[in-house]
Design a protein around this motif. Structure first.
Motif, mmCIF file in Angstrom:
data_model
loop_
_atom_site.group_PDB
_atom_site.id
_atom_site.type_symbol
_atom_site.label_atom_id
_atom_site.label_comp_id
_atom_site.label_asym_id
_atom_site.label_seq_id
_atom_site.Cartn_x
_atom_site.Cartn_y
_atom_site.Cartn_z
ATOM 1 N N ARG A 15 0.810 -1.072 0.072
ATOM 2 C CA ARG A 15 -0.050 -0.029 -0.051
ATOM 3 C C ARG A 15 1.030 1.294 -0.050
ATOM 4 N NH1 ARG A 15 -2.205 -0.723 4.851
ATOM 5 N NH2 ARG A 15 -1.187 1.355 5.851
ATOM 6 N N MET A 16 1.840 1.318 0.807
ATOM 7 C CA MET A 16 2.667 2.459 1.055
ATOM 8 C C MET A 16 3.598 2.639 -0.394
ATOM 9 S SD MET A 16 2.026 3.811 3.723
ATOM 10 C CE MET A 16 3.498 5.144 3.586
ATOM 11 N N ASP A 17 3.794 1.593 -0.951
ATOM 12 C CA ASP A 17 4.480 1.820 -2.273
ATOM 13 C C ASP A 17 4.039 2.778 -3.305
ATOM 14 O OD1 ASP A 17 6.531 0.574 -1.305
ATOM 15 O OD2 ASP A 17 6.529 -1.456 -2.660
ATOM 16 N N ARG A 18 2.710 3.033 -3.330
ATOM 17 C CA ARG A 18 1.805 3.762 -4.076
ATOM 18 C C ARG A 18 1.884 5.215 -3.665
ATOM 19 N NH1 ARG A 18 -2.121 -0.507 -2.600
ATOM 20 N NH2 ARG A 18 -1.868 -2.119 -4.059
ATOM 21 N N GLY A 19 2.577 5.734 -2.523
ATOM 22 C CA GLY A 19 2.636 7.029 -2.154
ATOM 23 C C GLY A 19 2.720 6.901 -0.755
ATOM 24 N N LEU A 20 3.639 7.985 -0.210
ATOM 25 C CA LEU A 20 3.910 8.362 1.217
ATOM 26 C C LEU A 20 2.777 9.121 1.752
ATOM 27 C CD1 LEU A 20 7.895 9.067 1.308
ATOM 28 C CD2 LEU A 20 6.546 6.963 1.712
ATOM 29 N N ASP A 21 1.597 8.573 1.817
ATOM 30 C CA ASP A 21 0.637 9.366 2.302
ATOM 31 C C ASP A 21 -0.696 8.724 3.002
ATOM 32 O OD1 ASP A 21 -0.749 8.426 0.257
ATOM 33 O OD2 ASP A 21 -0.593 10.278 -0.963
ATOM 34 N N GLY A 22 -1.609 9.070 3.594
ATOM 35 C CA GLY A 22 -2.658 8.238 4.182
ATOM 36 C C GLY A 22 -2.720 8.416 5.486
ATOM 37 N N PRO A 23 -3.790 8.016 6.149
ATOM 38 C CA PRO A 23 -4.125 8.523 7.734
ATOM 39 C C PRO A 23 -3.151 7.915 8.492
ATOM 40 C CG PRO A 23 -5.855 6.842 6.831
ATOM 41 C CD PRO A 23 -4.869 7.347 5.619
ATOM 42 N N ASP A 24 -2.224 6.813 8.338
ATOM 43 C CA ASP A 24 -1.631 6.099 9.171
ATOM 44 C C ASP A 24 -0.133 6.871 9.269
ATOM 45 O OD1 ASP A 24 -3.585 4.314 9.870
ATOM 46 O OD2 ASP A 24 -2.746 2.895 8.374
ATOM 47 N N VAL A 25 -0.045 7.861 8.164
ATOM 48 C CA VAL A 25 1.392 8.278 8.131
ATOM 49 C C VAL A 25 1.600 9.633 9.030
ATOM 50 C CG1 VAL A 25 2.914 9.654 6.568
ATOM 51 C CG2 VAL A 25 1.532 7.834 5.607
ATOM 52 N N VAL A 26 2.652 9.562 9.934
ATOM 53 C CA VAL A 26 2.964 10.378 11.050
ATOM 54 C C VAL A 26 3.976 11.499 10.352
ATOM 55 C CG1 VAL A 26 3.851 10.776 13.419
ATOM 56 C CG2 VAL A 26 2.445 8.804 12.905
ATOM 57 N N GLU A 27 5.038 11.004 9.939
ATOM 58 C CA GLU A 27 6.213 11.922 9.440
ATOM 59 C C GLU A 27 6.987 11.060 8.290
ATOM 60 O OE1 GLU A 27 9.904 14.150 11.185
ATOM 61 O OE2 GLU A 27 8.576 13.330 12.431
ATOM 62 N N THR A 28 7.525 11.816 7.209
ATOM 63 C CA THR A 28 7.986 11.287 6.234
ATOM 64 C C THR A 28 9.482 11.772 5.853
ATOM 65 O OG1 THR A 28 7.208 12.768 4.464
ATOM 66 C CG2 THR A 28 5.803 10.913 5.121
ATOM 67 N N ILE A 29 10.354 11.204 5.164
ATOM 68 C CA ILE A 29 11.520 11.787 4.667
ATOM 69 C C ILE A 29 11.556 11.396 3.067
ATOM 70 C CG2 ILE A 29 12.693 9.638 5.102
ATOM 71 C CD1 ILE A 29 15.259 11.366 5.553
ATOM 72 N N ASP A 30 12.151 12.240 2.174
ATOM 73 C CA ASP A 30 12.243 11.881 0.652
ATOM 74 C C ASP A 30 13.512 12.783 0.635
ATOM 75 O OD1 ASP A 30 12.149 11.577 -1.894
ATOM 76 O OD2 ASP A 30 10.337 12.391 -2.006
ATOM 77 N N LEU A 31 14.825 12.364 0.567
ATOM 78 C CA LEU A 31 15.939 12.764 0.526
ATOM 79 C C LEU A 31 16.998 12.018 -0.262
ATOM 80 C CD1 LEU A 31 17.970 15.224 1.592
ATOM 81 C CD2 LEU A 31 18.553 13.621 3.556
ATOM 82 N N ARG A 32 17.293 12.724 -1.374
ATOM 83 C CA ARG A 32 18.429 12.065 -2.222
ATOM 84 C C ARG A 32 18.167 10.617 -2.779
ATOM 85 N NH1 ARG A 32 23.461 12.279 1.763
ATOM 86 N NH2 ARG A 32 24.163 10.871 0.149
ATOM 87 N N GLY A 33 16.757 10.521 -3.191
ATOM 88 C CA GLY A 33 16.168 9.141 -3.662
ATOM 89 C C GLY A 33 15.876 8.213 -2.672
ATOM 90 N N VAL A 34 16.026 8.509 -1.152
ATOM 91 C CA VAL A 34 15.723 7.748 -0.002
ATOM 92 C C VAL A 34 14.261 8.300 0.499
ATOM 93 C CG1 VAL A 34 16.308 7.075 2.172
ATOM 94 C CG2 VAL A 34 18.053 7.485 0.551
#
Length: 215
Positions: A15-34
């Motif tokens: 499910r998460m591979d479709r995007g870093l969002d959703g009601p369960d997401v607390v915090e994200t990182i998107d840095l240098r391809g990571v």
């Protein structure tokens, strides 16, 4: 001790591979391809390869110095002195910096994300589930906290067999191999194929359905 259902972990990754969002997401990182996300229930999700260019950056970086016994793979020493595939270590170090203050209860990842899950899980001493991951470590040395790591590999998943074991590489932690009724080299690496096999079987009698296994 809390446990995480292995099949549920695979479905969360799918499910998460479709995007870093959703009601369960607390915090994200998107840095240098990571990419990674801290989810509710204390689950740290680590994304796999986001783009084809990411795959080459972290998996097949041949332009730097190589260890003489690494057979062409770029290697690097971690803080513990352990020798890792350098691309996987670089990816894991970014995740580690994000994960440490979050204090995750579980770490999950697939493919390149699974490689990071191995390294970060062993470094933090956090129960970690790695699906379809390559081998990350060069050498036979075992670490005190790698027992927190569970690797789930399909026998028809080519990536799980790389880098080759006869070159001295290995997964860290426990490794459980799943044999699908019909081999599918083209689709065997997808997280959806892992989730389907976990749901439909067959699974080895000793396969842990939850991680870490209850005492």
């Amino acid at each position: 001790m809390k446990t995480l259902d292995v099949t549920e972990a695979a479905r969360i990754i799918d499910r998460m591979d479709r995007g870093l969002d959703g009601p369960d997401v607390v915090e994200t990182i998107d840095l240098r391809g990571v990419q990674a996300a801290m989810l509710k229930r204390g689950i740290l999700y680590i994304a796999g390869t986001n783009e084809f260019s990411d795959w080459f950056e972290f998996n097949f970086d041949f332009i730097h110095d190589r260890a003489p016994d690494a057979h062409g793979f770029r290697m690097a020493a971690g803080d513990s002195g352990a020798i890792w595939h350098a691309g996987f270590l670089e990816h894991a170090q970014i995740v580690y910096a994000f994960a440490k203050p979050q204090k995750p209860a579980f770490i999950i990842g697939h493919s390149l994300g699974g490689a990071s899950a191995q390294i970060v899980g062993a470094s933090l001493g956090v129960p970690s589930l790695s699906f379809g991951s390559p081998r990350t470590h060069l050498g036979r040395t075992h670490f005190g906290r790698e027992g927190f790591v569970l690797n789930i590999c399909r026998t028809d998943d080519t990536l799980c067999h790389l880098p080759p074991r006869f070159f001295g590489f290995r997964h860290i932690g426990s490794v459980h191999w799943l044999s699908p009724p019909v081999s599918d080299v083209e689709e065997g690496h997808s997280i959806a194929s892992y989730a389907e096999l976990l749901e439909q079987g067959p699974l080895p009698p000793t396969f842990p359905k939850a991680w870490p296994p209850s005492a």
